[in-house]
Design a protein around this motif. Structure first.
Motif, mmCIF file in Angstrom:
data_model
loop_
_atom_site.group_PDB
_atom_site.id
_atom_site.type_symbol
_atom_site.label_atom_id
_atom_site.label_comp_id
_atom_site.label_asym_id
_atom_site.label_seq_id
_atom_site.Cartn_x
_atom_site.Cartn_y
_atom_site.Cartn_z
ATOM 1 N N PRO A 112 0.796 -1.242 0.000
ATOM 2 C CA PRO A 112 0.000 0.000 0.000
ATOM 3 C C PRO A 112 0.824 1.285 0.000
ATOM 4 O O PRO A 112 0.439 2.254 -0.645
ATOM 5 N N ASP A 113 1.971 1.299 0.690
ATOM 6 C CA ASP A 113 2.778 2.524 0.687
ATOM 7 C C ASP A 113 3.995 2.392 -0.230
ATOM 8 O O ASP A 113 4.901 3.211 -0.198
ATOM 9 N N GLY A 114 4.028 1.343 -1.029
ATOM 10 C CA GLY A 114 5.061 1.213 -2.054
ATOM 11 C C GLY A 114 6.325 0.498 -1.632
ATOM 12 O O GLY A 114 6.954 -0.186 -2.439
ATOM 13 N N TYR B 33 2.758 -2.871 -14.199
ATOM 14 C CA TYR B 33 2.540 -1.454 -13.940
ATOM 15 C C TYR B 33 1.740 -0.783 -15.043
ATOM 16 O O TYR B 33 2.198 -0.666 -16.175
ATOM 17 N N HIS B 34 0.545 -0.374 -14.695
ATOM 18 C CA HIS B 34 -0.281 0.378 -15.642
ATOM 19 C C HIS B 34 -0.633 1.718 -14.996
ATOM 20 O O HIS B 34 -1.789 2.001 -14.676
ATOM 21 N N TRP B 35 0.418 2.493 -14.688
ATOM 22 C CA TRP B 35 0.331 3.922 -14.365
ATOM 23 C C TRP B 35 -0.042 4.313 -12.933
ATOM 24 O O TRP B 35 -0.177 5.490 -12.642
ATOM 25 N N ASP B 36 -0.204 3.339 -12.028
ATOM 26 C CA ASP B 36 -0.726 3.688 -10.706
ATOM 27 C C ASP B 36 0.312 3.512 -9.598
ATOM 28 O O ASP B 36 0.131 2.726 -8.672
ATOM 29 N N ILE B 37 1.404 4.278 -9.698
ATOM 30 C CA ILE B 37 2.455 4.206 -8.668
ATOM 31 C C ILE B 37 1.876 4.699 -7.330
ATOM 32 O O ILE B 37 1.041 5.603 -7.299
ATOM 33 N N PRO B 38 2.319 4.081 -6.220
ATOM 34 C CA PRO B 38 1.829 4.532 -4.909
ATOM 35 C C PRO B 38 2.111 6.020 -4.661
ATOM 36 O O PRO B 38 3.235 6.483 -4.894
ATOM 37 N N GLN B 39 1.107 6.723 -4.179
ATOM 38 C CA GLN B 39 1.250 8.153 -3.864
ATOM 39 C C GLN B 39 2.349 8.349 -2.806
ATOM 40 O O GLN B 39 3.078 9.339 -2.832
ATOM 41 N N ALA B 40 2.471 7.370 -1.909
ATOM 42 C CA ALA B 40 3.483 7.487 -0.838
ATOM 43 C C ALA B 40 4.894 7.610 -1.430
ATOM 44 O O ALA B 40 5.728 8.344 -0.897
ATOM 45 N N LEU B 41 5.144 6.910 -2.552
ATOM 46 C CA LEU B 41 6.478 7.001 -3.160
ATOM 47 C C LEU B 41 6.638 8.321 -3.917
ATOM 48 O O LEU B 41 7.740 8.867 -4.015
ATOM 49 N N GLN B 42 5.533 8.819 -4.431
ATOM 50 C CA GLN B 42 5.551 10.131 -5.081
ATOM 51 C C GLN B 42 5.946 11.182 -4.040
ATOM 52 O O GLN B 42 6.788 12.040 -4.288
ATOM 53 N N ASP B 43 5.350 11.068 -2.856
ATOM 54 C CA ASP B 43 5.626 12.041 -1.798
ATOM 55 C C ASP B 43 7.045 11.870 -1.244
ATOM 56 O O ASP B 43 7.727 12.838 -0.938
ATOM 57 N N LYS B 44 7.472 10.619 -1.147
ATOM 58 C CA LYS B 44 8.755 10.322 -0.509
ATOM 59 C C LYS B 44 9.953 10.765 -1.356
ATOM 60 O O LYS B 44 10.860 11.429 -0.864
ATOM 61 N N TYR B 45 9.956 10.351 -2.631
ATOM 62 C CA TYR B 45 11.132 10.703 -3.454
ATOM 63 C C TYR B 45 10.780 11.091 -4.895
ATOM 64 O O TYR B 45 11.601 10.975 -5.792
ATOM 65 N N GLN C 109 15.467 5.450 -6.144
ATOM 66 C CA GLN C 109 15.035 4.406 -5.216
ATOM 67 C C GLN C 109 13.882 3.565 -5.796
ATOM 68 O O GLN C 109 13.684 2.420 -5.428
ATOM 69 N N VAL C 110 13.175 4.152 -6.765
ATOM 70 C CA VAL C 110 12.038 3.439 -7.351
ATOM 71 C C VAL C 110 12.496 2.151 -8.052
ATOM 72 O O VAL C 110 11.735 1.182 -8.157
ATOM 73 N N ILE C 111 13.736 2.135 -8.497
ATOM 74 C CA ILE C 111 14.234 0.939 -9.200
ATOM 75 C C ILE C 111 14.193 -0.261 -8.246
ATOM 76 O O ILE C 111 13.671 -1.325 -8.590
ATOM 77 N N GLN C 112 14.691 -0.067 -7.020
ATOM 78 C CA GLN C 112 14.663 -1.154 -6.030
ATOM 79 C C GLN C 112 13.232 -1.471 -5.604
ATOM 80 O O GLN C 112 12.845 -2.624 -5.491
ATOM 81 N N ASP C 113 12.467 -0.423 -5.356
ATOM 82 C CA ASP C 113 11.103 -0.647 -4.843
ATOM 83 C C ASP C 113 10.232 -1.349 -5.877
ATOM 84 O O ASP C 113 9.437 -2.230 -5.534
ATOM 85 N N PHE C 114 10.384 -0.972 -7.133
ATOM 86 C CA PHE C 114 9.586 -1.605 -8.185
ATOM 87 C C PHE C 114 10.030 -3.063 -8.369
ATOM 88 O O PHE C 114 9.210 -3.960 -8.568
ATOM 89 N N THR C 115 11.314 -3.296 -8.253
ATOM 90 C CA THR C 115 11.824 -4.661 -8.408
ATOM 91 C C THR C 115 11.340 -5.556 -7.265
ATOM 92 O O THR C 115 10.962 -6.709 -7.482
ATOM 93 N N GLN D 246 14.614 12.756 -17.427
ATOM 94 C CA GLN D 246 15.264 12.107 -16.288
ATOM 95 C C GLN D 246 14.362 11.011 -15.707
ATOM 96 O O GLN D 246 14.803 9.892 -15.462
ATOM 97 N N ALA D 247 13.079 11.343 -15.521
ATOM 98 C CA ALA D 247 12.126 10.340 -15.006
ATOM 99 C C ALA D 247 12.064 9.162 -15.971
ATOM 100 O O ALA D 247 11.999 7.999 -15.563
ATOM 101 N N ASN D 248 12.118 9.488 -17.247
ATOM 102 C CA ASN D 248 12.043 8.430 -18.253
ATOM 103 C C ASN D 248 13.245 7.488 -18.178
ATOM 104 O O ASN D 248 13.114 6.270 -18.298
ATOM 105 N N HIS D 249 14.411 8.076 -17.965
ATOM 106 C CA HIS D 249 15.621 7.264 -17.865
ATOM 107 C C HIS D 249 15.511 6.303 -16.677
ATOM 108 O O HIS D 249 15.817 5.114 -16.792
#
Ligand code: BGP
Length: 478
Positions: free
Chosen positions: A90-92, A123-135, A142-148, A196-199
């Motif tokens: 729930p919080d990513g 992933y169809h576009w709905d990243i956790p808001q908590a990760l948006q807020d966090k980083y 950090q999203v690379i590790q969290d998504f993996t 950058q986000a795309n990379h």
């Protein structure tokens, strides 16, 4: 190239259909689900058509059995759906939510029981808001590790059950609309941040594919890319150059990275000169190269016809999200290309070009440039439908659209392209991100409107019965 006769579809061809969690599930905060960036974004007035949200959507979360039953009756061979990250973690990046996993356990078991191959989109576009807020979501490495980590939970849980996996859905769309046009979350208009986000998203995509291989998961994995081939408006060399630019900046810029782990020269040089090329860190290139997909997922809706656009020319124009034909504006990137109207094709009420031959061209271009099998993960017609008093829906326009696209696929097969399957968009009617509920795509009509949920009753459209026959005859009877 014209063929006197077409080759048949392969025996194990996946006749399928698709959806995405946010667009169908509803139950936005049930059973421990966390908030995603879309749950938040749609609260901003003016962002979606009539302020629609996925709060209830088409209530697939509670009606999945009924939906799978409809698929089974139709003989569907594959169903592509996405998992909501916020149901699983729930919080990513924290605790795993067993309740969220249970929903997908049940859905997958239900599909398998009815001999329907699950095609799972991570992933169809709905990243956790908590990760948006966090980083900053996709802007933070950090999203690379969290998504993996999230992907790994699903890989292990469904290993052996799910054989087809889609990593990121339409990275080009969620990144461009999210960071350049502010039409998707996080609502940014900054090309440097976009690149950058795309990379980072490309690195995350490669990281999950790499992990999939390391874990020796039984199956195939690849991204779904939104590709519409570009045509030049005419043979004027400058317009031809514009078409070349559009391919380079809007297609090769992603697909080259997926397959070869490198950015195409011209686009890279251009962004470097502008001082906005993404920051590449040591190890990035190796990771990109290590994440080579098994197939290219192709989401095809339309072709783009372009003309030259001077340095002081047009920028982003408004999209038609109202369904009033002719309301989309000219759009482009100054110095590179701009959209123009193709005089040879019809358009939908949302101004999307209808071009089945474009699908064959897309498949051939992917085949020649990347030499990978293709899984068509989306293709369909967004249209107004009318529910008649007797509960029928005569969507002959949709049948015509899909029929011609299937013929184009068969042409591509005859040309020699390796195609694994075809998923239409969409199975049931569902929520269109920006266009509400009136833009319908499904084989199954869902009775609800933007501001009136009604009873969300399901009705079979004429296209439902027609596609049933197509599947039964393995594409012989169209
Ligand atoms: C693709 C998305 C889908 C779906 C489809 C139709 O880009 O992957 O989620 O929405 O397009 O688009 P729209 O809903 O804008 O008509």
């Amino acid at each position: 190239m014209y063929h006197k006769e077409r080759d048949s579809f392969p025996k194990d061809f996946l006749w399928g259909s698709a959806s995405a969690a946010y667009q169908v599930e509803g139950a936005a905060s049930e059973d421990g689900k966390g908030e995603s960036v879309w749950d938040r974004f749609v609260q901003i007035p003016g962002k979606t058509f009539k302020g629609t949200t996925g709060e209830v959507a088409v209530d697939h979360y509670h009606r999945y059995k009924e939906d799978v039953q409809l698929m089974a009756e139709q003989g569907l061979k594959a169903y592509r759906f996405s998992v909501a990250w916020t149901r699983i973690i729930p919080d990513g990046d924290g605790e795993v939510n067993e309740k969220g996993l249970e929903f997908y356990d049940n859905l997958i078991d239900e599909l398998i029981e009815h001999n329907i191959e699950p095609v799972l989109t991570l992933y169809h576009w709905d990243i956790p808001q908590a990760l948006q807020d966090k980083y900053g979501g996709w802007e933070g490495r950090q999203v690379i590790q969290d998504f993996t980590r999230y992907a790994e939970i699903l890989f292990k849980r469904y290993n052996g059950k799910v054989k087809y996996w889609v990593s990121l859905n339409e990275q080009n769309i969620f990144i461009t609309l999210g960071y350049s046009m502010a039409a998707h979350p996080p609502g940014v208009t900054d090309t440097k941040r976009m690149l950058q986000a795309n990379h980072i998203a490309s690195l995350a995509n490669a990281a999950v594919i790499k992990r999939f291989k390391e874990l020796d998961i039984r199956g195939k994995i690849g991204p779904s890319f939104a590709y519409g081939p570009t045509y030049a408006i005419d043979s004027h060399p400058e317009n031809q150059m514009a078409a070349q630019n559009n391919e380079e900046f809007n297609a090769h810029y992603w697909m080259d990275v997926y397959v070869n782990g490198r950015y195409p020269t011209v686009a890279w040089k251009h962004y470097e000169r502008l001082g906005i090329a993404p920051e590449v860190e040591p190890g990035d290139e190796e990771l990109l190269k290590a994440g080579k997909p098994d197939f290219m997922g192709l989401n095809y809706y339309q072709t783009n016809t372009v003309a030259a656009n001077p340095l002081d020319g047009v920028g982003f124009g408004k999209m038609n999200t109202s369904g009033k034909k002719g309301t989309s504006e000219e759009s482009g990137t100054p110095g590179l290309y701009k959209s123009t109207q193709n005089p040879y094709v019809e358009r939908t009420d949302w101004d999307w070009d209808i071009d089945p031959t474009g699908l064959r061209i897309a498949m051939r271009r992917i085949n020649s440039r990347y030499n990978l099998p293709i899984l068509i993960t989306e293709n369909g017609l967004g249209a107004y439908d009318t529910l008649e008093e007797d509960g029928t829906i005569h969507d002959t326009y949709r049948i015509d659209f899909i029929k011609k696209h299937i013929e184009a696929i068969q042409d591509a097969i005859t040309d020699g392209v390796d195609v694994m399957g075809y998923c239409t968009w969409s199975y049931t009617d569902l929520l269109s991100w920006l266009n509400g509920y009136q833009k319908r795509y499904g084989f199954v009509y869902v009775d609800r409107e933007e501001l009136d949920e009604k009873e969300l009753k399901r009705y079979k459209k004429d296209s439902y019965h027609w596609y049933k026959k197509v599947i039964e005859t393995n594409g012989e009877e169209l």
